[in-house]
Write a protein that holds these residues in place. Structure first.
Motif, short mmCIF file in Angstrom:
data_model
loop_
_atom_site.label_atom_id
_atom_site.label_comp_id
_atom_site.label_asym_id
_atom_site.label_seq_id
_atom_site.Cartn_x
_atom_site.Cartn_y
_atom_site.Cartn_z
N THR A 55 0.76 -1.04 0.11
CA THR A 55 -0.02 0.04 0.07
C THR A 55 0.95 1.18 -0.10
O THR A 55 0.55 2.21 -0.79
N VAL A 56 1.76 1.07 0.83
CA VAL A 56 2.67 2.30 0.93
C VAL A 56 3.37 2.77 -0.44
O VAL A 56 3.58 3.65 -1.04
N ALA A 88 1.27 3.99 -2.88
CA ALA A 88 0.76 5.53 -2.67
C ALA A 88 2.12 6.54 -3.26
O ALA A 88 1.91 7.43 -3.56
N SER A 102 1.99 7.19 -6.67
CA SER A 102 0.87 8.10 -7.23
C SER A 102 1.30 9.49 -7.24
O SER A 102 0.36 10.28 -7.65
N ASN A 152 10.53 2.49 -5.52
CA ASN A 152 9.24 2.22 -5.02
C ASN A 152 8.39 1.34 -5.87
O ASN A 152 7.49 0.50 -5.50
#
Length: 193
Positions: free
Chosen positions: A66-67, A70, A73, A106
């Protein structure tokens, strides 16, 4: 997996030499400890521990995923301009390189986390769908990848991505953030010894 012939046996009746799982493997050792310390239901306790382990790694991997998603994004407009950073730091700054590193780290962290979630879910399902008496054989026959290496890789990659993001988001505070992160990391590592 097929039953090893010890189904329904109490620990006092279980012959550890008849177990088929590798006695030197992580879960093979644990199964033998469960037989020693939980004589009434060693296979049930070991199965429960296997499932809890898979669930814990899966949840941790999902949080990392999830991190990572994010972080991906964020676009260039969310970061400080190259000219502003260079003026504040009074030095040239390879903005494009750091941006590519941010996205790359990431993306890799997200990917490793995603794979870890899948593996953790598969392992949970695998051990959930066998009778407890067959846990010894299931440990031996389990050929799934280990979750931990993917999670550890995701943590390291996400840390590198975070370092690149801090470089793009802050002026000279980036050095303070980096110093605090390094000190915290060293305290955690050195606390083990």
């Amino acid at each position: 997996p097929q039953d090893n012939g010890q189904a329904g046996a109490s620990a006092s009746q279980i012959d550890a030499s008849q177990l088929v799982s590798d006695e030197n493997s992580y879960w093979g050792k644990r199964l033998r400890k469960f037989i020693e310390h939980h004589p009434e239901e060693p296979f049930e306790k070991c199965k429960e521990a296997l499932m809890n382990d898979s669930a814990a790694w899966g949840v941790f991997a999902a949080l990392l995923m999830t991190v990572g998603a994010a972080a991906l994004s964020l676009g260039r407009g969310d970061f400080i301009d190259q000219e502003e950073l260079e003026a504040a730091r009074q030095a040239t700054f390879n903005y494009d390189l750091v941006s590519y590193q941010y996205v790359g780290y990431n993306t890799l962290a997200f990917s490793c986390s995603f794979v870890a979630v899948i593996i953790g879910t598969q392992q949970y399902s695998y051990f959930n769908n066998i009778p407890a008496e067959m846990v010894d054989v299931a440990i031996k026959e389990n050929v799934q990848l280990a979750v931990a290496p993917f999670v550890y890789a995701a943590v390291v990659l996400q840390g590198a991505g975070l370092a690149m993001g801090i470089n793009l988001l802050y002026y000279n505070e980036a050095y303070v953030c980096g110093t605090i992160a390094c000190v915290a990391f060293l305290v955690i590592i050195l606390a083990k010894w």
